[in-house]
Design a protein around this motif. Sequence first.
Motif, mmCIF file in Angstrom:
data_model
loop_
_atom_site.group_PDB
_atom_site.id
_atom_site.type_symbol
_atom_site.label_atom_id
_atom_site.label_comp_id
_atom_site.label_asym_id
_atom_site.label_seq_id
_atom_site.Cartn_x
_atom_site.Cartn_y
_atom_site.Cartn_z
ATOM 1 N N LEU A 1 16.062 -3.499 -28.870
ATOM 2 C CA LEU A 1 16.980 -2.980 -27.849
ATOM 3 C C LEU A 1 16.146 -2.322 -26.756
ATOM 4 C CD1 LEU A 1 19.763 -1.373 -30.066
ATOM 5 C CD2 LEU A 1 19.880 -3.501 -28.800
ATOM 6 N N LEU A 2 16.272 -2.809 -25.540
ATOM 7 C CA LEU A 2 15.508 -2.273 -24.404
ATOM 8 C C LEU A 2 16.443 -1.541 -23.457
ATOM 9 C CD1 LEU A 2 13.239 -5.357 -23.506
ATOM 10 C CD2 LEU A 2 12.759 -3.479 -25.057
ATOM 11 N N GLY A 3 15.917 -0.502 -22.854
ATOM 12 C CA GLY A 3 16.697 0.223 -21.851
ATOM 13 C C GLY A 3 15.738 0.936 -20.925
ATOM 14 N N GLY A 4 15.879 0.730 -19.634
ATOM 15 C CA GLY A 4 15.015 1.390 -18.658
ATOM 16 C C GLY A 4 13.549 1.036 -18.832
ATOM 17 N N GLY A 5 13.283 -0.151 -19.341
ATOM 18 C CA GLY A 5 11.901 -0.575 -19.541
ATOM 19 C C GLY A 5 11.277 -0.048 -20.819
ATOM 20 N N ARG A 6 12.047 0.632 -21.649
ATOM 21 C CA ARG A 6 11.486 1.208 -22.883
ATOM 22 C C ARG A 6 12.154 0.567 -24.094
ATOM 23 N NH1 ARG A 6 8.014 5.041 -22.379
ATOM 24 N NH2 ARG A 6 7.715 5.872 -20.298
ATOM 25 N N LEU A 7 11.434 0.568 -25.199
ATOM 26 C CA LEU A 7 11.975 0.049 -26.446
ATOM 27 C C LEU A 7 12.769 1.186 -27.098
ATOM 28 C CD1 LEU A 7 11.996 -2.333 -28.457
ATOM 29 C CD2 LEU A 7 9.993 -1.319 -29.546
ATOM 30 N N LEU A 8 14.085 0.989 -27.153
ATOM 31 C CA LEU A 8 14.941 2.048 -27.689
ATOM 32 C C LEU A 8 15.040 1.962 -29.205
ATOM 33 C CD1 LEU A 8 17.781 1.851 -25.017
ATOM 34 C CD2 LEU A 8 15.797 3.380 -25.062
ATOM 35 N N ALA A 9 15.085 0.734 -29.704
ATOM 36 C CA ALA A 9 15.175 0.540 -31.163
ATOM 37 C C ALA A 9 14.730 -0.867 -31.477
ATOM 38 C CB ALA A 9 16.601 0.768 -31.651
ATOM 39 N N TRP B 1 0.803 -1.215 0.000
ATOM 40 C CA TRP B 1 0.000 0.000 0.000
ATOM 41 C C TRP B 1 0.842 1.273 0.000
ATOM 42 C CZ3 TRP B 1 -3.692 -1.846 4.435
ATOM 43 C CH2 TRP B 1 -4.552 -2.826 3.895
ATOM 44 N N THR B 2 2.028 1.187 0.629
ATOM 45 C CA THR B 2 2.809 2.415 0.766
ATOM 46 C C THR B 2 3.806 2.603 -0.368
ATOM 47 O OG1 THR B 2 4.372 1.220 2.150
ATOM 48 C CG2 THR B 2 2.609 2.421 3.286
ATOM 49 N N GLU B 3 4.015 1.555 -1.172
ATOM 50 C CA GLU B 3 5.033 1.683 -2.225
ATOM 51 C C GLU B 3 4.425 2.325 -3.454
ATOM 52 O OE1 GLU B 3 7.436 -2.392 -1.169
ATOM 53 O OE2 GLU B 3 7.479 -1.641 -3.215
ATOM 54 N N THR B 4 5.198 3.200 -4.094
ATOM 55 C CA THR B 4 4.693 3.813 -5.331
ATOM 56 C C THR B 4 4.854 2.811 -6.471
ATOM 57 O OG1 THR B 4 6.879 4.754 -5.701
ATOM 58 C CG2 THR B 4 5.240 6.183 -4.638
ATOM 59 N N ARG B 5 4.011 2.981 -7.461
ATOM 60 C CA ARG B 5 4.032 2.081 -8.608
ATOM 61 C C ARG B 5 5.273 2.335 -9.441
ATOM 62 N NH1 ARG B 5 0.476 -1.403 -10.845
ATOM 63 N NH2 ARG B 5 -0.756 -1.303 -8.964
ATOM 64 N N ARG B 6 5.945 1.220 -9.829
ATOM 65 C CA ARG B 6 7.169 1.338 -10.618
ATOM 66 C C ARG B 6 6.942 0.613 -11.925
ATOM 67 N NH1 ARG B 6 11.371 -1.938 -11.678
ATOM 68 N NH2 ARG B 6 10.547 -3.625 -10.393
ATOM 69 N N TRP B 7 7.246 1.286 -13.043
ATOM 70 C CA TRP B 7 7.048 0.678 -14.354
ATOM 71 C C TRP B 7 8.307 -0.102 -14.755
ATOM 72 C CZ3 TRP B 7 2.520 0.417 -17.000
ATOM 73 C CH2 TRP B 7 1.475 1.205 -16.493
ATOM 74 N N ALA B 8 8.176 -1.417 -14.816
ATOM 75 C CA ALA B 8 9.297 -2.260 -15.242
ATOM 76 C C ALA B 8 9.427 -2.206 -16.764
ATOM 77 C CB ALA B 8 9.078 -3.699 -14.787
ATOM 78 N N VAL B 9 8.274 -2.114 -17.428
ATOM 79 C CA VAL B 9 8.250 -2.041 -18.887
ATOM 80 C C VAL B 9 7.161 -1.041 -19.252
ATOM 81 C CG1 VAL B 9 7.757 -3.283 -21.028
ATOM 82 C CG2 VAL B 9 8.978 -4.443 -19.196
ATOM 83 N N ALA B 10 7.450 -0.170 -20.213
ATOM 84 C CA ALA B 10 6.440 0.817 -20.602
ATOM 85 C C ALA B 10 6.345 0.905 -22.115
ATOM 86 C CB ALA B 10 6.797 2.172 -20.017
ATOM 87 N N ASP B 11 5.145 0.699 -22.583
ATOM 88 C CA ASP B 11 4.801 1.004 -23.965
ATOM 89 C C ASP B 11 5.714 0.319 -24.998
ATOM 90 O OD1 ASP B 11 4.432 3.997 -25.964
ATOM 91 O OD2 ASP B 11 3.182 2.208 -25.814
ATOM 92 N N ILE B 12 5.703 -1.008 -24.991
ATOM 93 C CA ILE B 12 6.499 -1.756 -25.984
ATOM 94 C C ILE B 12 5.552 -2.363 -27.019
ATOM 95 C CG2 ILE B 12 7.886 -3.823 -26.346
ATOM 96 C CD1 ILE B 12 9.379 -3.244 -23.854
ATOM 97 N N SER B 13 5.855 -2.120 -28.281
ATOM 98 C CA SER B 13 5.084 -2.719 -29.379
ATOM 99 C C SER B 13 6.050 -3.474 -30.288
ATOM 100 C CB SER B 13 4.354 -1.632 -30.171
ATOM 101 O OG SER B 13 3.401 -0.991 -29.348
ATOM 102 N N LEU B 14 5.761 -4.755 -30.488
ATOM 103 C CA LEU B 14 6.633 -5.628 -31.286
ATOM 104 C C LEU B 14 5.771 -6.613 -32.046
ATOM 105 C CD1 LEU B 14 9.280 -6.806 -28.637
ATOM 106 C CD2 LEU B 14 9.746 -5.299 -30.574
ATOM 107 N N ARG B 15 6.326 -7.119 -33.131
ATOM 108 C CA ARG B 15 5.662 -8.206 -33.853
ATOM 109 C C ARG B 15 6.704 -9.185 -34.334
ATOM 110 N NH1 ARG B 15 1.679 -4.788 -37.807
ATOM 111 N NH2 ARG B 15 -0.084 -4.640 -36.389
#
Lengths: 264, 243, 255
Positions: free
Chosen positions: C215-223, C22-36
Amino acid sequence: MAADIQTFGYRDSGRRVALVARQTLAEALRLHLAGLFVVLGIASVLMVLWLREFNFGAGELKFIADFGLGATGLLGMLLSALATAQLFFDDLESGFAACVLTKTVRRWEYLAGRLAGVMALLALFVAGQALVLGIMISVREAQVGAAFVPLAVFLQATALVWLKVSLVAAMTLLVCSYAGSALFAAWAGLMLAAVAHLRSFTDQASWLGWLRIWPNLGLFDVDPLLSSGHGLTWDGLLALGAYWLAFTVLFTGLAAYVFKRREF
Amino acid sequence: MSSSAANFKLRVVLLPLLLWLPAAWALRPLEQRLAAPQVQRAQFDRLGGNGLIGMLGGMRAAVASGLWLRTHRAWEQQDAAGTKTLLQLTVAADERPLYFWLNGARMLACDIPTWSGAPDQPEVVRRKAVRDGMAEAQAFLKEGLRAHPESAEILIEMANLQLRAGGDRETAAALFRCAAGQPGAPHYAARIHGELLRELGRPEEALAWLREILPGLPADVPSACRGVVEQRIKALEAELGEK
Amino acid sequence: MSGSHEWAVELAAFGKSYAGGWTETRRWAVADISLRLAAGQVLGLCGPNGSGKSTTLKAMAGLVTPTRGDVLIFGAIAGSPAARTRVGYLSESVRFPTRQTGRELLRYCAGLAGVPARQVEGRAAAALDWAGLGAAADCRLAVYSKGMRQRLGLAQAIVHEPSVVLLDEPASGLDPEGRLALVALIRDLARQGRAVVFSSHLLAQAESLCDRIALLGGGRLLAEGTPAELLGAVRPAPPASSPLEKLYLEKIRGR
């Protein structure tokens, strides 16, 4: 490629549960834990050999049975909680559970199989202890010249011990579905078992009334059978079996609900 | 790799509890039918730390048996205080086995009084020790009756102690009468009640009583001593001049 | 070999966040990745530790639920019954029970994967042979080398012939020869028409093996794209092995 693979048919649930149960039993038997408890159990039963100097006739036979089955029950509960927690978390922490649970096996099937495997382990443990105890009582019966309870009653008493420790395994499984470590789960399982034994006191103190949501492990006490020499009636057996089954299914179902939402 | 439930969800905690409560409530009628005996609070208080873990581990009977062993050891060593204390702990751990109550009472009444004092003790002191022992044993058995209100064995033991102690046949007769009325009572309880009535100088009552119990005595059970009762009836009839 | 849908694996704006209490803030491990990924292709998820590679793979395997977006396996939601029949997964640094044999383990996995009882023995043997473990099938896992255990992991992932194979750091801890053997097996899977997704921080390996790299970095798709798209029009020559690695391989093979 996957055309002839059986999919999620419920008729295969039994087979998958049996597979997991067999795997669990095999792993459990390889645990040194099980062997240790068997040795401890046999040692505690054999300890009564030094009771030979206490010849108090037929009462001594009941004492041997009380002590032997009591030790079996207590060690059985320890084995139940420790084995359930250890086997559950071994798979989780090794990553093998993740590999398995991505296959078609449902999470409730996996849990049911785990529980069935532990119950099989407990059945072997209790049966082994009862065999040693039964032989000792038979020998002592001949020596003191007294008769103890009929074999059928003794077997019923052994079955009650197994039912009790199996219920402890189901309670521990529920804790495992929430817990983060085997140590916590085992301790919590044992504490739940202790609370379930406090059910005998609920009428004595109103503040203990909330305990009524726990199963009453006192119902599986073998003393009424061993004292009277009479087994349970069919009615009693069915009622007790239904009680055990209801709580086992309840705990396993709740564990399955929680485990289904557990992320890896 | 660990699979701790990293994503805390309130419903995963609350929903199982909300399902558990009604399920346990629904099973209460079944549990009441199975009716496990309640442990008295006073017993638990008396037991204290001794064997508590065993009790909570479901080993009431085994804990009590272990305490009984220790009682036996103290009895062997003629340790009066130890025997009495351990006896109380034994029945506090598990009041169900009758042999704790019966054997314990015999220890209190017959054995412990003989341990105290020097061999050249005055007779009056010895008799007082015996009377005190009997009184303790009777109190112990009365407590046993609270746990076993329908126990013929405890009542018979109390009656035997009365006879042994001071020959209080009136009380003993009443106790045998009470024992005979309990379910599963041995046949001799009724027979001895009749015998005691005769010894108390109440032959009419004895005759009426023996005639009442005779039909209920099986002929094919040696311990029922039907023949003995028939002889007693004939003797009483002769004594009272009846035909 | 592929389903009725075009894409074997599809991620659409996939995001995963965690909140421990309850006290921990939400942390995004992965954000907005689109792949096929299509069937028969190999996708490498590359990035440093903590970039979200494992989380993405677990989402494809159905082991974590997306907080946002969709993860589909041949059009079915990842983790659903339909998706799980088509997925095989190997977790990172998995430790199999050591007192079992390879054959026993594969029989167990095949049974749980829904392989019909009469086919379990055959499938297990075939998977072990494919992974080069036929000779060691009846040895206890305790005597398996690291490379053998990784290949066994691959074998259990494909014993039920899934269409999509997900491998989390399969080359982790392997020596150069072990890595080469693993690469050969992965290539073979793609040749069989399966879609393979694996995570690695060994970029040279990914470059030579993958049809597509993310290529992923910081939970985001870099390339994301083919190696050629990512590196430019001219694909550089495959980097030569380091001299030491070359010598090592020569010595080992020449034994």
